[in-house]
Design a protein around this motif. Structure first.
Motif, PDB file in Angstrom:
ATOM      1  N   GLU A  52       2.914   6.563   6.458  1.00 57.17           N
ATOM      2  CA  GLU A  52       2.770   6.388   5.011  1.00 57.17           C
ATOM      3  C   GLU A  52       3.480   7.508   4.262  1.00 57.17           C
ATOM      4  O   GLU A  52       4.197   7.277   3.280  1.00 57.17           O
ATOM      5  CB  GLU A  52       1.291   6.352   4.649  1.00 57.17           C
ATOM      6  N   ARG A  96       3.324  -2.405  -0.571  1.00 56.58           N
ATOM      7  CA  ARG A  96       3.591  -1.201  -1.369  1.00 56.58           C
ATOM      8  C   ARG A  96       5.043  -0.767  -1.366  1.00 56.58           C
ATOM      9  O   ARG A  96       5.534  -0.212  -2.353  1.00 56.58           O
ATOM     10  CB  ARG A  96       2.762  -0.037  -0.806  1.00 56.58           C
ATOM     11  N   LYS A 112       6.570   7.134   1.629  1.00 53.41           N
ATOM     12  CA  LYS A 112       6.488   7.607   0.239  1.00 53.41           C
ATOM     13  C   LYS A 112       7.722   8.426  -0.144  1.00 53.41           C
ATOM     14  O   LYS A 112       8.108   8.490  -1.310  1.00 53.41           O
ATOM     15  CB  LYS A 112       5.241   8.477   0.072  1.00 53.41           C
TER      16      LYS A 112
END
Ligand SMILES: *Cc1c(COP(=O)(O)O)cnc(C)c1O
Length: 391
Positions: free
Chosen positions: A385, A320, A389
């Motif tokens: 996470e 990601r 982000k």
């Protein structure tokens, strides 16, 4: 009120970059600061608090032993040290244990033992790996393959030869008539969780046998279940001649050891090595309890399962987030490598009450307690996470 940070500044030598609040209490994978804030610790005791903070069975063992017998010197007999030595041998390889107080002392002992072993044949050189870490005393520093730790203390011991990790040809070229041993971590911790190839290790073992060299395995960080086996050498098809231990062996209580194979152990004699504090009833009683808890609570299987779980989550992060370059690890010894400054991520995590550790500039390493819960892991992974982000 006393300001603890001022006391540190005014009265302790300035050798550490301390960060964060003032911590006053720990339990399992959590720490509390003096304002009552709760922190999740993915790096308890730099990997030494392998059962987390203040494990109830260790608290009980410490309390009982403190009420019985705290310290005796090593010219006297007492049960706790002998029983822990037997436990270490039962779980590793036929050999003998020498107890010390830290990882660097374990390196020191292994290096001294190698010198004894090489005395008659005039051999004393030890081959070591680039990016390794073996401690801060002079033998430990000399064995450590990172200039930043040792250059300002030169001259260090001139008898170590550094080779790139996982490069057997380079290692082979360094073997000469003065070589006595090879020292390595199966997984370099401080170096950024670099994992030794199976072939590299089996080639070294063969070279050691062919040239009568000692294979010294530094298991200070990888030992005591960290990688999902009690000792990391069990992932490889070899048995070391000498193994060093510390960190997790006491789960936060200062204890180290080196283990020497029975084949060579008898060359060391009374008076050749020693330590006043080492292997005391208090610390060896704790070491024994650590083994028992790992077994009773099935923590090796847990470390394997949770390690695989985190590894899979890290892989998802890598897919990601383009700034994640690599994901490495075994058991509960894991790392994320970035295309950016990892200390920024360590700082951001601390702000969100998650303790992790940057190393080598662009790597984040985590060494969670073996008994961390999946729920606690998920919480920490969620914080990471969130940070990713925002980048
Ligand atoms: C931490 C560490 C050491 C040094 O241990 P200390 O107890 O700090 O002296 C040695 N080798 C390895 C692999 C380590 O991770």
């Amino acid at each position: 009120m006393v300001n603890i940070k001022d006391l540190f500044k005014n009265y302790t030598l300035n050798t550490y970059n301390r960060v964060g609040p003032v911590f006053v209490k720990g339990k399992g994978s959590f720490l509390w600061d003096d304002k009552g804030n709760k922190y999740l610790d993915f790096f308890p005791g730099w990997g030494s608090s392998i059962l987390g903070h203040c494990h109830p069975r260790l608290v009980k063992a410490i309390t009982n032993q403190a009420n019985t017998l705290i310290h005796l010197p090593n010219n006297l007999y007492f049960p706790e040290q002998a029983i822990l030595a037997q436990e270490i041998i039962k779980n590793s390889f036929p050999g003998k244990v020498f107890f010390c107080n830290s990882g660097t002392e374990a390196t020191e002992g292994a290096v001294k033992f190698s010198r004894l072993y090489g005395k008659d044949s005039g051999r004393y050189e030890i081959i070591t790996m680039k990016n390794s870490f073996h401690g801060r005393s002079f033998a430990g520093l000399s064995a450590t393959g990172q200039a930043k730790y040792k250059d300002m203390f030169k001259p260090i011991l001139p008898t170590f030869r550094e080779v790139p990790f996982n490069d057997f040809q380079a290692l082979q070229k360094k073997i000469n008539k003065r070589t006595i041993a090879v020292i390595l971590e199966f997984i370099q911790g401080e170096g950024g969780v670099n994992i030794a190839d199976k072939e590299f290790i089996s080639n070294i073992k063969k070279a050691c046998q062919a040239n009568d060299l000692l294979f010294i395995a530094d298991e200070v960080q990888t030992g005591m279940g960290r990688t999902g086996e009690l000792f990391c050498f069990k992932h490889y098809d070899i048995i070391p001649d000498i193994m060093t231990l510390a960190k997790g062996l006491g789960s936060g209580v200062p204890i180290g050891a080196f283990v020497v194979s029975n084949r060579i152990a008898d060359i060391i004699k009374p008076g050749m090595h020693g330590s006043t504090f080492a292997g005391s009833p208090l610390v060896t009683r704790v070491g024994y309890e650590v083994f028992k808890v790992i077994k009773d609570d099935n923590l090796l299987a847990k470390a394997n399962d949770l390690g695989k779980y985190i590894f899979a989550q890290f892989k998802i992060f890598k897919a990601r987030f383009p700034f994640i370059k690599d994901v490495r690890g075994k058991g509960l010894m894991l790392a994320l490598e970035f295309n950016l400054d990892a200390s920024k991520i360590e700082e951001a995590a601390l702000k969100q009450k998650l303790i992790i550790k940057a190393t080598q500039g662009n790597i984040i390493r985590i060494l969670p307690a073996l008994n961390i819960s999946k729920q606690e892991l998920d919480k920490g992974l969620g914080i990471l996470e969130g940070i990713f982000k925002q980048i």
